[in-house]
Every structure is written in C-alpha cells, then in structure tokens.
Design a protein around this motif. Structure first.
Motif: not given
Length: 862
Positions: A221-230
C-alpha cells in the motif's frame, strides 16, 4: 480495595439500577435466547453481510491476491480468508518519496524505517478483526509443560482492530476497511514520523492512500503522508511517500543457524526454554538467506559437486542508476560468486536490470532486492536487510546507493593512492577508474546484505612491508583478507614499489565466512559439528581472524580499527606520512584548472590533513590497548592481552614526533598563499586558519591520550601483569614521563619557546585540567566535541550494526581510581617547572609560564 468499599460499590450499583427502574436480572434474562432464535439471528447477519459484500464488489475495484482488495472511491478494504488468520505476517515500511528537507537530513528513498510482526484474529462475536503483535524471541517444545508458561509470560499484545464490514457468500472470508492505518489516522501499522525522529503529527486532511497492489504472498500500500515542521519560526509542509508491505511468512520458519563470536554475522537474539533445563538457554541466530539445493541435487551436493540453489539471490539494479555505473555495480555483486562456490552453490547470486518479464517490478516491493540509486548530496552507501525475526532468515535486502558516494571515493583515492597512481590525481577521474572504485563499494555493501558484519581486524593479518610487495598484493588481492574491513586503498606502498593491486577485493576470510554461514547440512546435528570443525581448522591462521567494529570514541583492541592497514600502525603510518608529503607537494598541480578558484585545492588540502589525523588515531589506539582474543575452552588463547610494551612506547614516540611537534610541512607551506584548508558547510566552504586548525587537532589527540578509559586500562594491565608475573608492561607513569619530557624539554633548559611550543604546553595543561574536573562532575555532561575527522569521508553507517566490542567495564568509580592521582601529580609537576622557569626565556615565554601557574592554581584550588 477493602470489604467496606466493595459493599459500598455494590450498594451504589443497586441504587442506580433501581433509579432506572431496571430489574436486576433483566439483562441476564434478555440474553437467554433459544438456540433457534440465535441461529435465525446469525443467518440474518450473514445474509446482511453477504449482501454488503455484493454491493462492495459492484461499487469498487476488485483485485485478487494474498488478501483480495476492494477500492471504493477513497476507501480501501481487505478481504482476509479464514486460512490466513493466526498466520505470521511482517509489516515492512519504506520511504518511496522524500522532499528536499528530508533529503538534506539524510533520509532517502528505499530506506526501511520500521518492521513489525503481526497476526490477524477473527472475532465473530464482536464482529471485529483483532491485530496482535509479538516478539518472537522465545521458543519451547510444544509438548513440554513449560510451554504454557512461555506463552503466558511472552504473550501477544493488541496492536489494532477493524470492524468486520462484510463477508463473502460462503463465509470463508471477511472484509475490513483499512483506511485508518495507511492514511495517517493511526500509527499502528506505519509510524513514519517516529521512524524518522520527527516530533510532529500527520495531517490526515492532507494525506491519502495512493495505490494498492496485491500478490500471492504479499501486498503493498502506497500512501502520501503530510506533516509540518517548524523551520526558522514558520511552519513548512513535508509530504512523504511511504510504502507499507505486508508479507506472509512461511508457516515453518527456516532452521536457524546459531552465531559464533569468531565469525562476523548480524544476529537475532533468542531465548529457548524446555523442561530439562536448569537455566534458560540464550542463543543468537545469524541473519542469512535460506539457500538450499534442489531435491534432485542433494546427493550431488553432499558429494561435493557445485549445484544451483533452489532459489537464487537476485538483486535488481534501480533503473534510475546512471548507465555508466550499472555494470560496475553488477560486477561488484557477481564478485561474490567465488565465495558461494566455496559453500557448494553455483550461480547463487544474480544482479540484473529489470526486464519486460518483470512486469510487476516495483522498487518498493519486498519481493525484489534492489540496489536503489538515490539523488542526494549525502556521500554514503549502505546495505540493510529485512529479516524474519523468528529464524534470522533474510527475506529481502536493499542497498541504498547515494549519488555522491563518488566524492568519498575520489577523496580516498587521490590522497591514499595519488603518489603511486597517476590516474588518481585529477579533479575528475575517468569513468573507468571511478567504475573500479564503485565495483569495490558494491562488493562491500552486498556483503552486508548476506548478513556479514564489518571485519575491522582483517587488515591486521598482513605485515606492513608485505603491502609494499607487488607480488604479495597481486597474489592476495589487495589490502586485506576481507572486503568487509575498512581497508580502503594501499597508502603504505611507495612509488618505487610498483604495486598495482591497490583496491580491496573478496578475500579468504570472506569465502570462509560465506561457507560457514551458507553451506547446507541435512540435519542440525551435522551442521553444528561441521561448523565448529571449520572454525577450529582456521583459528590459528591470522587471515581468518574476525575483529568486531568498535566505537571510534573508545578503541580497546587496536587491531580492529577502521581505515588502517597492516600489523604495525606505527610503521604503516610512517609510510603513509611519506606519501602525504608527496600529496602536499603536488596539491596545486593536481588541482590546477585554468581560470577556476582554489576551492578544489582547499578541499584536497583539508582531506590530506584529515588523513594525517587518521594515522595519529591509529597509532594512539595502541597506547593502553588490549588485544581481545576469541578464547574458548580448549583453544589455549588468552582473552585479554595488553599491547606489548615495545609497541606502546614506539607509538608514544611517533606521537611525540608527529603530533606534539606540529609538522610544519603539513600546516605551514606554500599552499597558504592561495587558500586555507576548506571544509564544506551548509552556508558555504568553511576556511580553517593553520594555527587554529593545528591547535584544535593537536588538542584532540592530547585529550584522547589522557582519557580516563585509556589510563584505567594501563593501570589494570600493570596490576594484572605484576600480580601474575607476566613481564614488563607499559604504565601510566611511562606515558606521562614520555609526554612530559617531549613537551617540556626546552623548559627544563630555560630556553625561549616558540608559538607552537607554547601552544602544545597549553593544550597539555588544559587537557589535564578539563579531564580532571570531569571526574568530579555530579552531572553527566557531554565532554569536548571536536570535529577531529575533518573531511575524511565515512561509509555505510549501518542502522543495525552494534558498534560496541564487548562490554568491559574499566570506568566504575573513576573518582577514587589512580587516574586522579596521576593527573593532579602531573599538574603539580608542571607548575613546579613553570615556577622555576618563569624568569627565563623571552617575554612571551615568561608570560606563558605565569599563565600556566595561574591556570593550575585555579584548577586545583591552590
């Protein structure tokens, strides 16, 4: 809880039930249905879920595989057959795409950041599928009484659950919706942020499942996972492409092969219990591929004929690899054929580009072992593996090959072989010459994917002067009997020697280690006997010595060092210095490029200085060094053997001549008219002034010379040798006497000191003060951290390699050891000498002595 509290609890419950006007026995009566009623209800549920199943198939895209998958718009469903419940699966998570911010941090495509063993359980009553995880480090015979205790004391833990959404018509499979474990809502199957050490969380509204593929024994299963870094006060989005593999493991694991400390394999720890034991048995499984002869070839194999394995090891070359490097990488893999032939297998390893026949090829699919090519400024390569933790079987291996690894190769070859090889001198090598270096690195990294650890002791097998022999190096194939050592290139050979075999190659230790790990035996009893015999037959031959990698911060056994050559670090380093002088003399010529600035000159210059420091470290490790031998009952070896007195004294003489006395040819030469030594940094080249650089690097060596662990090892050796009447040993007093006499020779004569001589005395005094003060610190503060390696590149920093050579405790209760006495006595000795000499020499020398006296008084509270 006491009885009165229990009574109060029951009363409260009764009051609550009465207030709700609910008879106490109502709930029980409600559940007392007839079997006929339950049967009708079950059939009704089955009909409903079967109807849901048909509706899902109409709405969604259906794919067959290990788990059939159904995709309905953005929803993903797994259809799990009853036959696969309670089977062992391995979740393998990999990076498949990274943005620049993660690339710069050293995380790249192909990296395996998390593995987990799981089982699925169907709960028809609760209409759920439970997912449990366990650590398979324990085993016991199924019929033994203790097995029940093993199961209860090493039980599974619930990792996740899914509601049963549907089931097929004949109720032999159930359907679950799995979005939450792949779209970032739950971390149970894929915790990429923890795997990368990012203290953030996934933004589910910016994350989604990309694709799913299902095959007979795995799915991805391929996913695109997004987060944010400061970054710098502002939030910056970071989207990671991740691939989760779910792999069905064999019902019967591979028969494990037990580790032996005398052969270097990665291992999986295991605890074995049985009824007959008086104590638990702790063993380690080596990690290895499961190579077996085909059934029809077993008799031929056992008769000594070479046969093809039932399933060869295949490595696929990433199509993103530049064309000119593909063949050298393939040849580096195939170089191991000779080792597997020693184990009885021909054509055991294959390296190739994917072809049209590989219609399902996917770099991120664990069915394919891939040499992944990474576009990154990082200069590295590494060869990790995916392991079946139940047995140590390697089920897939990946080599991560960073594009900029060539910068490391270029630096090594220029500095180490430039004096004897004209092809290794320019700002850029020919593709052919670079290809030869790539082939060597390919072989080294592939060795890791077979389960082999670094053998940093291999190079000690060769006499230093043998490395100057054209015939010897040609016959033995390079610089060490193992390509798993960091014996890079032959820096010992001199221009007049005519040596041409300067690149490491597969050696006799490598073929021996592969035979030990991969030769097939019909029974465990035959295997154990044969493997022990193989080791015993070679235990007295230095070519088969295994020396485990150690932390560079604390080398105990100087035979097992990174980047060193030969059996005498002092002699090898002296030859190395001769060649470094030749490099320094040619810095401007080798880097000449009409119209360009002196960036390449500065880079080569700092690399040369770094090589000098590397030689110093190799020599230094002999002082207070202890040879750690593989002693077992019957082989007559001493487990702990101090480095001989003569070698330690010779090492101190080398450091006196080449470190305590700063080499002016290296730090103060005509190159300074054009450039300082340059080191790249995120904000551009960093320019090191010669006095600052010399001061810093000399200080590092002196500080490490006086480190507590080294002095305690010397004290231990002196005590043991004297108590057991084992002869002369090098002592802490010898170390301080040699060091003091070298540094304060002119002071005792009342002579003026140069800037560099004053610098050395200050470095020595400060190292004594700082290290003494640290002994009495109540908190565990970090010591001085100097970037002493400069621009010397490193390679294959393996995530799963243990860098501690045995756990030998030299450092308990350091405050009350002899170390404090020696260091304080040395400071008082220096103070006395400075007081006597403070009126001698020029004004700068007098000021220097007053400074030393003041420093020592303050440090010792005098």
């Amino acid at each position: 809880m006491n009885k009165s509290n229990i009574s109060l609890g029951i009363k409260a419950l009764l009051i609550l039930m009465l207030s709700l006007n609910t008879p106490a026995g109502w709930a029980q009566k409600k559940d007392k249905k007839s079997k006929t009623e339950k049967s009708v209800e079950t059939e009704k549920d089955a009909a409903t879920t079967s109807k849901n199943y048909d509706e899902l198939l109409k709405k969604g895209t259906y794919k067959k595989g290990m788990f059939n998958t159904i995709q309905v718009k953005t929803d993903l469903y797994f259809e799990i057959p009853d036959s696969l419940f309670q089977r062992d699966f391995l979740i393998v998570n990999k990076l498949s795409q990274v943005p620049m911010e993660i690339n710069e941090a050293g995380a790249n495509k192909g990296m395996n950041y998390e593995n987990r063993l799981i089982r699925f359980y169907k709960d028809s009553t609760a209409k759920k599928v439970w997912v449990k995880t366990r650590n398979p480090r324990t085993s016991s015979p199924a019929t033994d009484a203790i097995t029940q205790s093993v199961q209860n004391n090493f039980s599974e833990s619930i990792l996740e659950f899914f509601d049963i959404e549907s089931q097929n018509a004949d109720s032999t499979s159930v359907v679950i919706k799995v979005n939450k474990v792949f779209d970032g809502n739950q971390k149970s199957f894929n915790d990429v942020l923890a795997g990368l050490g990012l203290p953030t969380s996934i933004k589910s509204n910016l994350s989604f499942i990309e694709t799913v593929k299902s095959f007979p024994e795995n799915l991805i299963v391929k996913s695109q996972l997004t987060t944010t870094v400061n970054e710098g006060g502002s939030d910056m989005p970071v989207t990671l492409g991740v691939t989760s593999n779910i792999v069905l493991l064999k019902e019967t694991p591979m028969r494990p092969r037990f580790a032996d400390q005398r052969v270097g394999y990665f291992t999986e720890k295991h605890w074995h219990f049985n009824d007959k034991q008086h104590a638990m048995k702790e063993r380690e499984f080596i990690t290895k591929w499961n190579l077996e002869p085909k059934e029809e070839d077993i008799e031929r194999y056992l008769n000594g004929e070479l046969v093809e394995p039932k399933k060869p090891i295949i490595y696929y070359i990433d199509p993103a690899t530049p064309p000119q490097w593909r063949q050298p990488i393939i040849e580096g893999v195939h170089d191991w054929q000779v080792a597997f032939e020693k184990a009885g297998f021909k054509n055991a390893i294959i390296a190739k580009l994917p072809t049209a026949e590989d219609i399902d090829f996917d770099v991120d699919d664990v069915r394919y072992s891939v040499i992944t090519y990474v576009a990154s400024p990082k200069s590295n390569a590494m060869g990790p593996a995916v392991i079946d933790p139940r047995s140590g079987e390697i089920i897939e291996s990946d080599i991560i090959w960073w594009h900029n690894v060539m910068t490391s190769l270029h630096s090594w070859m220029r500095i180490q072989t430039g004096p004897i090889d004209p092809k290794a001198r320019g700002n850029k090598f020919s593709d052919q010459h670079m290809g030869e270096a790539i082939r060597f690195v390919s072989s080294h990294e592939v060795g890791h994917t077979f389960g082999l650890k670094h053998n940093m002791g291999a190079s000690y097998a060769y006499a230093v002067d043998s490395l100057r022999s054209k015939d010897f190096t040609a016959k033995m194939g390079g610089t060490a009997p193992s390509i798993m050592d960091y014996a890079r290139y032959n820096y010992v050979a001199q221009p007049e020697d005519g040596v041409t075999a300067i690149t490491p190659k597969i050696g006799v230790y490598d073929t021996y280690a592969i035979e030990w790990g991969y030769r097939w035996y019909a029974t465990a009893k035959e295997e154990e006997k044969a493997l022990r015999s193989l080791i015993e037959d070679h235990q007295d031959d230095p070519n088969y010595f295994y020396g485990e990698q150690q932390s560079y911060l604390n080398i105990i056994d100087p035979r097992s060092q990174s980047e060193d050559l030969g059996d005498d670090a002092v002699l090898a380093s002296e030859y190395g210095l001769k060649n470094l002088k030749r490099v320094v003399d040619q810095l401007l010529n080798w880097t000449y490029d009409e119209g360009e600035n002196y960036y390449e000159t500065g880079k080569l210059y700092i690399g040369t200085i770094g090589q000098w420091q590397l030689y110093n470290k190799h020599v230094l490790s002999n002082i207070g060094g202890v040879y750690l031998n593989h002693a077992v009952h019957g082989n007559g070896k001493s487990a702990y053997e101090p480095v001989p007195y003569e070698m330690q004294s010779k090492a101190m003489n080398y450091l006196t001549k080449n470190v305590l006395e700063i080499p002016k040819w290296l730090f103060f030469n005509e190159v300074l008219n054009k450039t300082y030594a340059l080191k790249d940094s995120p904000v551009g080249p960093y320019e090191y002034t010669p006095y600052t650089l010399a001061r810093e690097l000399q200080y590092t060596l002196i500080y490490e010379l006086l480190m507590d662990e080294r002095l305690l090892r010397l004290t231990e050796s002196e005590l043991i040798q004297s108590e057991l009447n084992k002869g002369k040993t090098y002592t802490v007093n010898d170390l301080f006497t040699q060091t003091y006499n070298a540094i304060f020779a002119k002071t005792s004569k009342g002579l003026s000191l140069s800037i560099l001589e004053r610098m050395t005395q200050k470095n020595y005094v400060d190292a004594l003060i700082i290290s003494t003060n640290k002994l009495f610190e109540k908190t565990n503060k970090n010591g001085i951290q100097l970037d002493s390696n400069l621009n010397i590149p490193s390679l294959c920093n393996l995530q799963n390699e243990d860098l501690n050579l045995r756990n030998i405790n030299y450092t308990a209760m350091k405050r009350v050891s002899e170390v404090t006495s020696f260091k304080k006595a040395e400071l008082l000795k220096i103070k006395k000498a400075a007081q006597i000499a403070k009126t001698t020499g020029d004004s700068a020398t007098k000021a220097h002595y007053l400074d030393l006296i003041n420093r020592i008084d303050e440090a010792l509270n005098l």
